[in-house]
Design a protein around this motif. Sequence first.
Motif, PDB file in Angstrom:
ATOM      1  N   ASP A 188       3.622   6.818  -5.846  1.00  0.00           N
ATOM      2  CA  ASP A 188       3.276   8.055  -5.131  1.00  0.00           C
ATOM      3  C   ASP A 188       1.769   8.034  -4.879  1.00  0.00           C
ATOM      4  OD1 ASP A 188       3.107  10.552  -4.056  1.00  0.00           O
ATOM      5  OD2 ASP A 188       3.997  11.621  -5.759  1.00  0.00           O
ATOM      6  N   PHE A 189       1.340   7.222  -3.920  1.00  0.00           N
ATOM      7  CA  PHE A 189      -0.081   6.902  -3.772  1.00  0.00           C
ATOM      8  C   PHE A 189      -0.917   8.054  -3.209  1.00  0.00           C
ATOM      9  CE2 PHE A 189       2.129   2.731  -3.376  1.00  0.00           C
ATOM     10  CZ  PHE A 189       1.680   2.202  -4.568  1.00  0.00           C
ATOM     11  N   VAL A 190      -0.336   8.864  -2.347  1.00  0.00           N
ATOM     12  CA  VAL A 190      -1.091   9.987  -1.775  1.00  0.00           C
ATOM     13  C   VAL A 190      -1.444  10.990  -2.866  1.00  0.00           C
ATOM     14  CG1 VAL A 190      -0.988  11.939  -0.181  1.00  0.00           C
ATOM     15  CG2 VAL A 190      -0.076   9.711   0.513  1.00  0.00           C
ATOM     16  N   ARG A 191      -0.472  11.358  -3.667  1.00  0.00           N
ATOM     17  CA  ARG A 191      -0.735  12.315  -4.750  1.00  0.00           C
ATOM     18  C   ARG A 191      -1.580  11.678  -5.845  1.00  0.00           C
ATOM     19  NH1 ARG A 191       4.910  14.918  -6.316  1.00  0.00           N
ATOM     20  NH2 ARG A 191       3.618  16.440  -7.408  1.00  0.00           N
ATOM     21  N   ALA A 192      -1.437  10.365  -6.038  1.00  0.00           N
ATOM     22  CA  ALA A 192      -2.265   9.674  -7.024  1.00  0.00           C
ATOM     23  C   ALA A 192      -3.734   9.772  -6.643  1.00  0.00           C
ATOM     24  CB  ALA A 192      -1.843   8.206  -7.140  1.00  0.00           C
ATOM     25  N   GLU A 193      -4.021   9.664  -5.337  1.00  0.00           N
ATOM     26  CA  GLU A 193      -5.411   9.789  -4.893  1.00  0.00           C
ATOM     27  C   GLU A 193      -5.935  11.210  -5.139  1.00  0.00           C
ATOM     28  OE1 GLU A 193      -8.293   9.209  -0.968  1.00  0.00           O
ATOM     29  OE2 GLU A 193      -6.193   8.577  -0.877  1.00  0.00           O
ATOM     30  N   LEU A 217     -11.940   3.592  -9.712  1.00  0.00           N
ATOM     31  CA  LEU A 217     -10.922   2.551  -9.773  1.00  0.00           C
ATOM     32  C   LEU A 217      -9.550   3.127  -9.419  1.00  0.00           C
ATOM     33  CD1 LEU A 217     -10.623  -0.420 -10.346  1.00  0.00           C
ATOM     34  CD2 LEU A 217     -10.329   0.106 -12.767  1.00  0.00           C
ATOM     35  N   LEU A 218      -9.247   4.317  -9.941  1.00  0.00           N
ATOM     36  CA  LEU A 218      -7.976   4.967  -9.619  1.00  0.00           C
ATOM     37  C   LEU A 218      -7.904   5.326  -8.131  1.00  0.00           C
ATOM     38  CD1 LEU A 218      -7.560   7.316 -12.721  1.00  0.00           C
ATOM     39  CD2 LEU A 218      -6.130   5.353 -12.125  1.00  0.00           C
ATOM     40  N   ILE A 219      -8.989   5.836  -7.610  1.00  0.00           N
ATOM     41  CA  ILE A 219      -9.032   6.175  -6.178  1.00  0.00           C
ATOM     42  C   ILE A 219      -8.788   4.924  -5.339  1.00  0.00           C
ATOM     43  CG2 ILE A 219     -10.552   6.928  -4.298  1.00  0.00           C
ATOM     44  CD1 ILE A 219     -11.915   8.800  -6.381  1.00  0.00           C
ATOM     45  N   ALA A 220      -9.429   3.830  -5.720  1.00  0.00           N
ATOM     46  CA  ALA A 220      -9.284   2.574  -4.975  1.00  0.00           C
ATOM     47  C   ALA A 220      -7.845   2.075  -4.991  1.00  0.00           C
ATOM     48  CB  ALA A 220     -10.211   1.508  -5.563  1.00  0.00           C
ATOM     49  N   LYS A 230      -9.621  -2.186   2.937  1.00  0.00           N
ATOM     50  CA  LYS A 230     -11.073  -2.352   3.038  1.00  0.00           C
ATOM     51  C   LYS A 230     -11.794  -1.249   2.276  1.00  0.00           C
ATOM     52  CE  LYS A 230     -14.428  -4.862   4.529  1.00  0.00           C
ATOM     53  NZ  LYS A 230     -14.542  -6.258   4.078  1.00  0.00           N
ATOM     54  N   THR A 231     -11.325  -0.023   2.437  1.00  0.00           N
ATOM     55  CA  THR A 231     -11.926   1.096   1.710  1.00  0.00           C
ATOM     56  C   THR A 231     -11.778   0.900   0.209  1.00  0.00           C
ATOM     57  OG1 THR A 231     -11.404   2.589   3.541  1.00  0.00           O
ATOM     58  CG2 THR A 231     -11.920   3.604   1.432  1.00  0.00           C
ATOM     59  N   ALA A 232     -10.602   0.462  -0.207  1.00  0.00           N
ATOM     60  CA  ALA A 232     -10.338   0.242  -1.630  1.00  0.00           C
ATOM     61  C   ALA A 232     -11.261  -0.839  -2.199  1.00  0.00           C
ATOM     62  CB  ALA A 232      -8.879  -0.147  -1.837  1.00  0.00           C
ATOM     63  N   GLU A 233     -11.436  -1.930  -1.436  1.00  0.00           N
ATOM     64  CA  GLU A 233     -12.333  -3.001  -1.883  1.00  0.00           C
ATOM     65  C   GLU A 233     -13.752  -2.473  -2.080  1.00  0.00           C
ATOM     66  OE1 GLU A 233     -12.000  -5.948   1.152  1.00  0.00           O
ATOM     67  OE2 GLU A 233      -9.822  -6.054   0.944  1.00  0.00           O
ATOM     68  N   ASN A 234     -14.225  -1.697  -1.116  1.00  0.00           N
ATOM     69  CA  ASN A 234     -15.578  -1.143  -1.212  1.00  0.00           C
ATOM     70  C   ASN A 234     -15.714  -0.172  -2.380  1.00  0.00           C
ATOM     71  OD1 ASN A 234     -16.575  -2.572   0.984  1.00  0.00           O
ATOM     72  ND2 ASN A 234     -16.029  -0.983   2.460  1.00  0.00           N
ATOM     73  N   ASN A 235     -14.674   0.617  -2.636  1.00  0.00           N
ATOM     74  CA  ASN A 235     -14.709   1.551  -3.763  1.00  0.00           C
ATOM     75  C   ASN A 235     -14.899   0.828  -5.089  1.00  0.00           C
ATOM     76  OD1 ASN A 235     -12.153   3.743  -2.337  1.00  0.00           O
ATOM     77  ND2 ASN A 235     -14.378   3.758  -2.069  1.00  0.00           N
ATOM     78  N   ALA A 261      -8.566  -8.290  -7.417  1.00  0.00           N
ATOM     79  CA  ALA A 261      -7.796  -9.489  -7.087  1.00  0.00           C
ATOM     80  C   ALA A 261      -6.402  -9.115  -6.581  1.00  0.00           C
ATOM     81  CB  ALA A 261      -7.682 -10.392  -8.319  1.00  0.00           C
ATOM     82  N   GLU A 262      -5.799  -8.117  -7.197  1.00  0.00           N
ATOM     83  CA  GLU A 262      -4.458  -7.716  -6.766  1.00  0.00           C
ATOM     84  C   GLU A 262      -4.484  -7.123  -5.357  1.00  0.00           C
ATOM     85  OE1 GLU A 262      -1.989  -5.623  -9.408  1.00  0.00           O
ATOM     86  OE2 GLU A 262      -2.262  -7.037 -11.049  1.00  0.00           O
ATOM     87  N   ILE A 263      -5.570  -6.438  -5.006  1.00  0.00           N
ATOM     88  CA  ILE A 263      -5.696  -5.921  -3.642  1.00  0.00           C
ATOM     89  C   ILE A 263      -5.747  -7.086  -2.649  1.00  0.00           C
ATOM     90  CG2 ILE A 263      -7.245  -4.716  -2.051  1.00  0.00           C
ATOM     91  CD1 ILE A 263      -8.013  -2.870  -4.386  1.00  0.00           C
TER      92      ILE A 263
END
Length: 369
Positions: A188-193, A217-220, A230-235, A261-263
């Motif tokens: 549930d990635f939207v609510r996780a963010e 890290l959780l946001i990413a 790309k946003t996640a990598e930068n975070n 690495a998993e991203i």
Amino acid sequence: MRMTKYWISIFTILAMSMNIPSQVMAQSADKNKDYTGAIKKYDASFKGIGPEVYYLPPPKTANEILVENYADKKPFSKEIARRLLLQRLLLQLRSTNNLGHFQYLMNPIPSTANSWNDAIEGQKKAQNWIAGYALSNEAALFSIKNNDSSNASKFLYQALSLANRTDNRDDIATINMNISNFQLYSGDFVRAEESAQNYHTYAMTSKSYAEQANAWLLIAMARAGQGNFKTAENNIIRSAIPLFNKAKAYEGKIFAWEMLAEIYFKQNKFTEAQWFLLQARDLANAKKLSSELAEIEYLLASSKQKDGNYKVAIKEFVQAAELASDENNKQLSLAILDKLGEVYLVLKDYPSADQTYKAYTQLKNELYN
């Protein structure tokens, strides 16, 4: 009779023109070959329906049986991966800071979701919100460990609701962090963010570098789950890791590199993934944080497998297996055996594939039966 001979001649000419007489002859020979030795035993006087003799196919070779065994076990690989994620999730979850004050309310420790619920309802009736959210959070952790996602979600949101009736910001942050981690596990990635952003709001006011880094890290990971790579990598690279550096939180930094690495895995960018895993391994060795090494080697080997570098993958899977055995991490050991056997099979190293399959089966039965 003439018509029959005509069709036979036509077939022969066509077969010869297509260069397949040997195939046809081989198939015909196979059909008329008795692989069981049973033809001499058949009842020649039987006049029933059907052919006089049934020619059975040859028995399967050991290698063919092994290939079938590997094909049969493939669907279970998803369950192994899920259990590995659950194991990681349990390492990320936290109890509330005030739990020690309420140990007497968990003596004996509730053994079912209903008994946890009874204990929580007692505190709610007494309007003891602090004890209520502490118990609700523990009930959620209990449910997650027991693979009860429905009750886990219910208890987590109940814990947050009760905690919001208090001014205990540290515990509110902890519960938001637990919720975000659980939502990541559940997909549930939207609510996780959203939950991670709530955790980040607290982290900014607490001025804790480690908490801020964990929040980023959780946001990413939530954003990566939504495809915003790309946003996640930068975070992680520009926010989480520098904050882990300031906090000298080396385990957090290692974990951040693993998540990065998993991203890259999700994008099939194996070279980048391997580079960050090597950084993680070097830091783990330098700081003697051996508990992370087995997971790092497993991820490295998995990346080499996905990249088609099978011989190196074998070497790293074997190394990961040794480290996982030293840690008595049986769930990771099973995941390693699952993938290692597949690599042996691709390379047609049947003896090694067979030996690995037997070890896999033994450990799977131990863990899941």
